[in-house]
Design an enzyme around this catalytic site. Structure first.
Site, PDB file in Angstrom:
ATOM      1  N   TRP A  25      -1.764   3.308  11.806  1.00 42.70           N
ATOM      2  CA  TRP A  25      -2.526   4.986  12.045  1.00 42.70           C
ATOM      3  C   TRP A  25      -3.792   5.231  12.371  1.00 42.70           C
ATOM      4  O   TRP A  25      -4.543   5.703  11.915  1.00 42.70           O
ATOM      5  CB  TRP A  25      -2.376   5.092  10.107  1.00 42.70           C
ATOM      6  N   ARG A  26      -4.161   3.240  12.997  1.00 45.08           N
ATOM      7  CA  ARG A  26      -5.957   3.877  13.044  1.00 45.08           C
ATOM      8  C   ARG A  26      -6.051   3.506  15.233  1.00 45.08           C
ATOM      9  O   ARG A  26      -6.917   3.946  15.522  1.00 45.08           O
ATOM     10  CB  ARG A  26      -6.567   1.980  13.143  1.00 45.08           C
ATOM     11  N   GLU A  38      -1.985   9.625   6.018  1.00 42.86           N
ATOM     12  CA  GLU A  38      -2.134   9.651   4.364  1.00 42.86           C
ATOM     13  C   GLU A  38      -0.831  10.069   3.426  1.00 42.86           C
ATOM     14  O   GLU A  38      -1.127   9.938   1.746  1.00 42.86           O
ATOM     15  CB  GLU A  38      -3.322  10.770   4.156  1.00 42.86           C
ATOM     16  N   LEU A  81      10.593   5.331   0.971  1.00 40.14           N
ATOM     17  CA  LEU A  81       9.426   5.085   0.676  1.00 40.14           C
ATOM     18  C   LEU A  81       8.609   6.160  -0.848  1.00 40.14           C
ATOM     19  O   LEU A  81       7.914   5.220  -1.111  1.00 40.14           O
ATOM     20  CB  LEU A  81       8.195   6.020   1.582  1.00 40.14           C
ATOM     21  N   TYR A  83       9.403   8.876  -4.016  1.00 34.50           N
ATOM     22  CA  TYR A  83       8.523   9.992  -4.293  1.00 34.50           C
ATOM     23  C   TYR A  83       8.594  11.113  -3.321  1.00 34.50           C
ATOM     24  O   TYR A  83       7.342  11.246  -2.105  1.00 34.50           O
ATOM     25  CB  TYR A  83       6.569  10.228  -3.899  1.00 34.50           C
ATOM     26  N   TYR A 118      -8.861  14.052  -2.293  1.00 35.31           N
ATOM     27  CA  TYR A 118      -8.685  12.632  -1.837  1.00 35.31           C
ATOM     28  C   TYR A 118      -7.859  12.518  -0.294  1.00 35.31           C
ATOM     29  O   TYR A 118      -8.672  12.826   0.537  1.00 35.31           O
ATOM     30  CB  TYR A 118      -7.746  11.498  -2.513  1.00 35.31           C
ATOM     31  N   ASP A 136     -10.800   7.955  -4.415  1.00 37.10           N
ATOM     32  CA  ASP A 136      -9.622   7.764  -4.981  1.00 37.10           C
ATOM     33  C   ASP A 136     -10.006   6.610  -5.892  1.00 37.10           C
ATOM     34  O   ASP A 136     -11.086   6.082  -5.833  1.00 37.10           O
ATOM     35  CB  ASP A 136      -8.285   7.193  -4.423  1.00 37.10           C
ATOM     36  N   CYS A 196     -16.839 -11.690  -3.290  1.00 34.76           N
ATOM     37  CA  CYS A 196     -18.193 -11.251  -2.961  1.00 34.76           C
ATOM     38  C   CYS A 196     -18.686 -12.070  -1.977  1.00 34.76           C
ATOM     39  O   CYS A 196     -19.470 -11.101  -1.462  1.00 34.76           O
ATOM     40  CB  CYS A 196     -18.844 -11.251  -4.769  1.00 34.76           C
ATOM     41  N   CYS A 205     -25.158  -5.179  -4.278  1.00 34.86           N
ATOM     42  CA  CYS A 205     -24.560  -5.075  -5.060  1.00 34.86           C
ATOM     43  C   CYS A 205     -24.920  -5.510  -7.335  1.00 34.86           C
ATOM     44  O   CYS A 205     -25.433  -7.144  -7.050  1.00 34.86           O
ATOM     45  CB  CYS A 205     -22.947  -5.543  -5.086  1.00 34.86           C
TER      46      CYS A 205
HETATM   47  S1  SF4 Z   1     -18.613  -4.459  -4.339  1.00 35.63           S
HETATM   48 FE1  SF4 Z   1     -20.024  -5.590  -5.446  1.00 35.63          FE
HETATM   49  S2  SF4 Z   1     -18.166  -6.388  -6.541  1.00 35.63           S
HETATM   50 FE2  SF4 Z   1     -17.566  -5.609  -4.747  1.00 35.63          FE
HETATM   51  S3  SF4 Z   1     -16.537  -7.690  -3.679  1.00 35.63           S
HETATM   52 FE3  SF4 Z   1     -19.005  -6.548  -3.335  1.00 35.63          FE
HETATM   53  S4  SF4 Z   1     -20.528  -7.489  -4.297  1.00 35.63           S
HETATM   54 FE4  SF4 Z   1     -18.693  -7.977  -5.248  1.00 35.63          FE
END
Ligand code: SF4
Length: 329
Positions: A25-26, A38, A81, A83, A118, A136, A196, A205
């Site tokens: 869908w891109r 969607e 699918l 629903y 959304y 969402d 992370c 973050c």
């Molecule tokens: S937004 Fe924060 S918690 Fe989430 S993956 Fe990135 S660094 Fe990690």
């Protein structure tokens, strides 16, 4: 606080350009294709949608083509699918679009059947170039972690994050909207497993800096599903099998399926050949099913008796009945 959100925009966009998945869908994006994808993606995994999306669009390449189809054809193309109210809503939306053209404002898009806040945000951002956030649970998760925000991840949080995102929306509205979704889908994963080290926000973050990624989001208490014990009858009479169209107000309303009873005596319908237990989770209800494969002596009037071929070609049997479909294949 808003500065942090603002600072997060460009790294996210740069990361998205390099790392976005190649999803069907891109390609060849239009308001209609985003509406289809969607609605398909609501409550359904990306992997399960990919093939179905391509097949659906080749069958109904435009809103006009979809508007001209019968409801049974649309439900058949949606088979598997789940629903199914989404398929009916999509069909109704296509009829409106075929008649009046695709809406060009958030309010107009939001008024289409099956389109909530959304989905309206996603369509407007991705296909119409509007600064309309699509928030969402995934987006709430990544934002509560980025901001170390301990609010409860509920509808109110979605509205508030939506308002805050709107203030920092960049001109690349579609890429930004998709990048937020993508980060939640492939990096900032739920269930305490964010990746992370691969995250464009790891230097920004707050949850990561504090080593508290798993503290967020704070989840709203879930309502337990109501459990219903039901009996499912797969009745065979010669070459034909019994189907019923489910009534308005029932789960799977309007769909064809095997007869379901809360209380009945299966032996009264014929010779029991096999018994199988299965369960199926709806949003608020869990069906604990006992399925009986029964050879009936004669067709009964209240059922639709269809051959295996007719069922395969014409009737979309909902996934809830999948555990028993093997009996008729
Ligand atoms: S937004 Fe924060 S918690 Fe989430 S993956 Fe990135 S660094 Fe990690």
């Amino acid at each position: 606080m808003e500065t942090l959100l603002r600072d997060a925009v460009l790294p996210l966009l740069a990361w998205f350009r390099e790392n976005k998945r190649d999803l069907p869908w891109r390609k060849n994006v239009s308001p209609y294709t985003v509406l289809v994808s969607e609605l398909m993606l609501q409550q359904t995994r990306v992997e399960a949608v990919k093939e179905r999306y391509v097949a659906f669009l080749s069958r109904f390449p435009t809103a006009e083509a979809l508007a001209d189809a019968s409801e049974e054809e649309v439900l058949k193309a949606w088979e598997g699918l789940g629903y199914y109210s989404r398929a009916r809503n999509l069909h109704r939306a296509a009829k409106i679009v075929a008649r009046e053209g695709f809406p060009t404002t958030w309010e107009g898009v939001r008024a289409l059947p099956g389109v909530g806040d959304y989905t309206a945000g996603a369509i407007c951002s991705i296909a119409l170039g509007l600064a309309a956030p699509a928030v969402d649970g995934n987006v709430v998760r990544i934002l509560t972690r980025l901001l170390a925000d301990g609010r409860c991840a509920d509808e109110r949080a979605k509205r508030e994050f939506s308002a805050r995102l709107k203030e920092v929306y960049p001109p690349e509205t579609g890429a930004f909207c998709e990048a937020l979704m993508e980060l939640g889908a492939i990096v900032c994963l739920p269930n305490g497993a964010p990746l992370c080290e691969a995250c464009p926000w790891r230097g920004l973050c707050r949850a990561h800096a504090a080593g508290e990624e798993t503290r967020y989001p704070v989840l709203a208490e879930k309502r337990a599903r109501r459990i219903e014990e039901v009996t499912v009858l797969v009745l065979q009479c010669g070459e034909r099998y019994a189907l019923v169209r489910r009534e308005k107000g029932e789960l799977l309303a309007g769909m064809y399926g095997f007869p379901v009873f809360k209380e009945t005596d299966p032996a009264a319908y014929g010779e029991i050949l096999e018994v199988r237990k299965a369960k199926f989770l709806f949003t608020h209800v869990e069906w604990r099913m006992t399925g009986y494969f029964i050879r009936a002596l004669r067709p009964f009037g209240e059922f639709l008796w269809a051959t295996r071929e007719e069922i395969g070609a014409r009737y979309a049997i909902p996934s809830a009945f999948r555990p028993f479909r093997a009996w008729i294949l």
